[in-house]
Write a protein that holds these residues in place. Structure first.
Motif, PDB file in Angstrom:
ATOM      1  N   LEU A   1       0.812  -1.217   0.000  1.00 51.22           N
ATOM      2  CA  LEU A   1       0.000   0.000   0.000  1.00 51.22           C
ATOM      3  C   LEU A   1       0.847   1.271   0.000  1.00 51.22           C
ATOM      4  O   LEU A   1       0.549   2.233  -0.707  1.00 51.22           O
ATOM      5  N   PHE A   2       1.910   1.273   0.812  1.00 50.28           N
ATOM      6  CA  PHE A   2       2.672   2.504   1.020  1.00 50.28           C
ATOM      7  C   PHE A   2       4.075   2.464   0.423  1.00 50.28           C
ATOM      8  O   PHE A   2       4.786   3.465   0.461  1.00 50.28           O
ATOM      9  N   GLY A   3       4.496   1.304  -0.086  1.00 50.16           N
ATOM     10  CA  GLY A   3       5.839   1.195  -0.639  1.00 50.16           C
ATOM     11  C   GLY A   3       6.789   0.506   0.324  1.00 50.16           C
ATOM     12  O   GLY A   3       6.556   0.464   1.537  1.00 50.16           O
ATOM     13  N   ILE A   4       7.866  -0.019  -0.225  1.00 54.83           N
ATOM     14  CA  ILE A   4       8.809  -0.787   0.582  1.00 54.83           C
ATOM     15  C   ILE A   4       9.485   0.077   1.637  1.00 54.83           C
ATOM     16  O   ILE A   4       9.955  -0.423   2.665  1.00 54.83           O
ATOM     17  N   HIS A   5       9.526   1.409   1.412  1.00 54.61           N
ATOM     18  CA  HIS A   5      10.157   2.297   2.389  1.00 54.61           C
ATOM     19  C   HIS A   5       9.336   2.411   3.668  1.00 54.61           C
ATOM     20  O   HIS A   5       9.816   2.962   4.665  1.00 54.61           O
ATOM     21  N   ALA A   6       8.101   1.898   3.668  1.00 55.21           N
ATOM     22  CA  ALA A   6       7.229   2.026   4.838  1.00 55.21           C
ATOM     23  C   ALA A   6       7.444   0.922   5.862  1.00 55.21           C
ATOM     24  O   ALA A   6       6.798   0.931   6.916  1.00 55.21           O
ATOM     25  N   VAL A   7       8.325  -0.023   5.574  1.00 53.52           N
ATOM     26  CA  VAL A   7       8.573  -1.119   6.515  1.00 53.52           C
ATOM     27  C   VAL A   7      10.074  -1.283   6.709  1.00 53.52           C
ATOM     28  O   VAL A   7      10.880  -0.869   5.878  1.00 53.52           O
ATOM     29  N   ARG A   8      10.435  -1.867   7.815  1.00 55.58           N
ATOM     30  CA  ARG A   8      11.822  -2.262   8.049  1.00 55.58           C
ATOM     31  C   ARG A   8      11.825  -3.565   8.830  1.00 55.58           C
ATOM     32  O   ARG A   8      10.862  -3.881   9.538  1.00 55.58           O
ATOM     33  N   GLN A   9      12.906  -4.322   8.711  1.00 60.24           N
ATOM     34  CA  GLN A   9      12.931  -5.669   9.265  1.00 60.24           C
ATOM     35  C   GLN A   9      13.099  -5.694  10.774  1.00 60.24           C
ATOM     36  O   GLN A   9      12.539  -6.558  11.446  1.00 60.24           O
ATOM     37  N   GLN A  10      13.873  -4.775  11.315  1.00 62.60           N
ATOM     38  CA  GLN A  10      14.090  -4.762  12.756  1.00 62.60           C
ATOM     39  C   GLN A  10      14.444  -3.357  13.202  1.00 62.60           C
ATOM     40  O   GLN A  10      14.824  -2.509  12.402  1.00 62.60           O
ATOM     41  N   LYS A  11      14.307  -3.117  14.507  1.00 62.07           N
ATOM     42  CA  LYS A  11      14.610  -1.788  15.048  1.00 62.07           C
ATOM     43  C   LYS A  11      14.903  -1.912  16.529  1.00 62.07           C
ATOM     44  O   LYS A  11      14.279  -2.710  17.235  1.00 62.07           O
TER      45      LYS A  11
END
Length: 322
Positions: free
Chosen positions: A218-228
């Motif tokens: 929905l928002f693009g791959i930049h909207a998620v990250r694997q860990q933080k």
């Protein structure tokens, strides 16, 4: 948690470590009991006191050169002493030729021997973080995790209070989803907690009334990250049950996860409250405090200074009898 086996290490890191199995399937189900790896140079030379046999062991150029320098009978005695322990496995680095006695004795003892193409230093550099992560303390919590201005905010609260909706709104405003509903937390070092989603739920969120949504779709791959890294816990509570809410921020709350203390911000919710903006302020306030600026303490200092000035003025006027 099931023990880490040599077979698991080979399957998960075999390609990265460029491993070649020299002893067939022998000993692949041996457990790896500790996350350390070391060189057995002193043991090969005959000094066996304080030998950490439970560790993984890597033979580099120095160890192989030493074994080659020995006479066949001496080399065999040295390897027999080394392999008499219940070793998890033995690595040989830099694609070095392996003494035949080592392979034969290891097979007899059912100790796997693996050879890597990597240089010893690079081999250590790649395997050490893997072992550290596999043996790190971990837990799973019912929460949502988002990266807000680079700050890892862990949203907690009862089921249905709005954690997912808050994170979804943050994503819509340009922030990043890490995990929704279930957050797997791993401790790194003494005081660092890393949160990530389950591999099946990564990128997905459950929104009540809508169902599952693919955030990256929905928002693009930049909207998620694997860990933080988790830096602040934001507890969402019901307004009626919140009790006395923090008003100044001077008496900061804290909570512990896996023994690591984290700042805790409790936010009581009522209809119409913009929790998304509050979450952004929590993140920015954390960044300010990290840089040495504490708004609550600064205001308190300013207030005390003003009170002192007023007191001095009153004392002066009280002594003015003209």
């Amino acid at each position: 948690m099931p023990p880490l086996l040599v077979r698991d290490l080979l399957a998960q890191k075999g390609e990265s470590l460029q491993l070649e199995l020299l002893t067939g399937d022998v000993g692949l189900d041996r457990p790896i009991p500790v996350p350390e790896i070391s060189s057995p140079g002193l043991v090969l030379a005959g000094f066996t006191k304080r030998f950490a046999a439970r560790r993984l062991h890597a033979l580099g150029e120095t160890e192989i050169a030493y074994l080659k320098s020995l006479r066949p009978a001496e080399r065999r005695r040295s390897l027999e002493a080394f392999l008499s322990y219940e070793l998890p496995c033995v690595f040989v680095t830099k694609s070095q030729p392996v003494p035949r006695e080592l392979v034969a004795l290891a097979k007899a003892r059912k100790i796997p021997v693996l050879r890597s193409k990597l240089k010893t230093a690079e081999f250590y550099r790649r395997i050490t973080p893997y072992l550290t992560e596999m043996f790190a303390p971990s837990t799973t919590v019912h929460a949502s995790l988002a990266d807000v201005y680079g700050v890892g905010l862990l949203f907690t609260g009862r089921s249905g209070i709005g954690k997912s909706e808050c994170v979804l709104d943050l994503v819509e405003r340009g922030h990043r989803l890490v995990a929704d509903d279930v957050v797997h937390i791993t401790q790194r070092g003494a005081d660092v907690l890393i949160g990530r989603a389950h591999e099946l739920s990564y990128r997905y969120m459950e929104i009540r009334g809508v169902g599952l949504v693919d955030v990256s779709g929905l928002f693009g791959i930049h909207a998620v990250r694997q860990q933080k890294r988790i830096e602040v816990v934001v507890e969402l509570t019901d307004w009626e049950k919140a009790g006395e809410a923090e008003r100044t921020g001077l008496d900061g709350k804290a909570t512990r996860i896996l023994g690591v203390e984290l700042p805790l911000v409790s936010v009581p919710l009522n209809p119409g409250k913009n929790i998304t903006v509050i979450a952004e302020v929590v993140a920015m306030n954390h960044l300010l405090r990290y840089s040495g600026v504490d708004a609550a303490k600064a205001f308190n200092t300013r207030l005390l200074k003003r009170m002192a000035e007023q007191r001095e003025l009153r004392e002066y006027l009280s002594e003015d009898y003209e």
